[in-house]
Design an enzyme around this catalytic site. Structure first.
Site, PDB file in Angstrom:
ATOM      1  N   ASP A   1       2.115 -11.463   0.398  1.00  0.00           N
ATOM      2  CA  ASP A   1       1.029 -12.223   0.828  1.00  0.00           C
ATOM      3  C   ASP A   1      -0.148 -12.463  -0.354  1.00  0.00           C
ATOM      4  OD1 ASP A   1      -1.088 -13.640   2.066  1.00  0.00           O
ATOM      5  OD2 ASP A   1      -0.447 -12.619   4.031  1.00  0.00           O
TER       6      ASP A   1
ATOM      7  N   HIS B   1       1.989 -15.373   3.329  1.00  0.00           N
ATOM      8  CA  HIS B   1       1.112 -15.345   4.447  1.00  0.00           C
ATOM      9  C   HIS B   1       1.448 -16.188   5.788  1.00  0.00           C
ATOM     10  CE1 HIS B   1      -2.940 -14.841   5.685  1.00  0.00           C
ATOM     11  NE2 HIS B   1      -3.014 -16.116   6.053  1.00  0.00           N
TER      12      HIS B   1
ATOM     13  N   SER C   1      -3.471 -15.023  10.817  1.00  0.00           N
ATOM     14  CA  SER C   1      -4.655 -15.613  10.018  1.00  0.00           C
ATOM     15  C   SER C   1      -5.789 -15.677  10.737  1.00  0.00           C
ATOM     16  CB  SER C   1      -4.071 -16.626   9.246  1.00  0.00           C
ATOM     17  OG  SER C   1      -5.104 -16.702   8.017  1.00  0.00           O
TER      18      SER C   1
END
Length: 349
Positions: A300, A328, A173
């Site tokens: 996601d 995610h 991320s």
């Protein structure tokens, strides 16, 4: 390099119709042992997270290097996520065996407990790091205003490497921004950089810009978001943000096991806002020469597959991998798939 390639043909990846993690109807004794081993790993990580929450004031800034590890001993032929099949030890053929795992926004080194264990079991040397204001690093997140400050623990770790040693950096991320920053600073120390549903930004871009399609423009987010934190007072600019638990559950963990969601709910910390809003300077001479790979997560909700495809299209990594059925947080929802991909990339000449 620069040409996108579609990789992986194993059963957990998008090129297959077989669902990852499917169990046979009959759970035999060896499978029960595997489940027991995984449960033990989770209990260790959960225990550490609870201790963090209860005793946080006793910790000074630090790096967590072996969170969730079951043992310091190497057991190369036993993969905890391989359905108890004997797997070959490929580590001896690798020139670079050390992985540095970099967490994303709100997370900490604790989130890698499954990945850490599986890489160790494969004979590799994974290291996790808590970025400033994250995990066990007790820096006040409200005081972290730049990407340099946020990434300092990672940079110090790279600086301490022996002169000729190289590592494989893995960023999740917004941790991708720290990986890019490190690649710009130390291209000679980084063999490969792997971005997992991450902010692989272009020169002059802000990490937040990658999320703009999901959260709106940075200007609108700063003006209207209900998740902002004003650590220096309401009359001063926002210093961080943190989603409410229900938002986090729906955005990050729509495919993750309940026990990992519970672990995350007591472990996640506010996200420093400054590093997210900073434009990153990346040069073709340093960052541009790095070997970059991207892992897309196709279920996601925090960073949609379309946005991830846009990131890949605009930044041209050397290789692209796709995990079907992952939210995610593939280190929770699809740890076996992620483990296979990391090993595959490690073995690319």
């Amino acid at each position: 390099m620069g040409n996108r390639v579609m990789c992986m043909k194993k059963k957990d990846i998008i090129t297959s119709n077989v669902r990852d993690g499917s169990r046979s109807k009959r759970v035999n004794r060896s499978q029960r042992k595997l489940l027991s081993d995984e449960e033990m790993l989770h209990r260790r990580a959960l225990s550490m997270a609870i201790n963090q929450a209860q005793l946080s004031q006793r910790f000074d800034g630090s790096m967590s290097k072996r969170v969730g590890s079951t043992s310091s001993r190497r057991r190369p032929l036993s993969d905890p996520f391989s359905n108890n099949k004997q797997v070959p030890d490929f580590s001896e053929s690798l020139t670079v065996k050390k992985f540095i795992l970099v967490h994303g926004e709100g997370f900490g080194a604790w989130c890698w407990y499954k990945t850490l264990a599986s890489l160790e079991e494969s004979g590799l040397s994974p290291v996790t790091v808590d970025l400033a204001g994250s995990g066990f690093n007790m820096t006040d997140a409200n005081s972290v205003s730049t990407l340099e400050e946020y990434s300092k623990p990672l940079i110090e770790l790279l600086q301490d490497l022996p002169e000729e040693e190289k590592v494989i950096l893995v960023g999740h991320s917004t941790g991708g921004a720290s990986v890019s920053y490190a690649l710009e600073q130390f291209p000679e120390k980084i063999s490969k950089a792997i971005y997992i549903c991450a902010t692989m930004v272009s020169d002059g871009q802000r990490p937040f810009d990658v999320f703009a399609d999901e959260l709106g423009s940075a200007e609108r987010f700063m003006k209207e978001s209900q998740f902002l934190i004003y650590g220096n007072g309401k009359d001063k600019p926002a210093t961080g943000f943190m989603f409410e638990k229900q938002h986090m559950k729906s955005l990050y963990f729509n495919q993750s096991p309940n026990k990992d969601i519970a672990l995350s709910m007591i472990s996640m910390r506010p996200v420093p806002l400054g590093p997210m809003m900073e434009k990153i300077s990346l040069s073709a001479e340093r960052y541009g020469k790095g070997r970059r790979f991207y892992v897309q997560t196709l279920d996601d909700l925090a960073l949609s597959p379309d946005v991830q495809e846009k990131v890949v299209r605009e930044n041209s990594p050397e290789g692209v991998y796709k995990i079907k059925g992952s939210d995610h947080c593939p280190f929770f929802s699809k740890p076996q798939s992620l483990h296979k991909i990391l090993l595959e990339i490690a073995h690319i000449p």
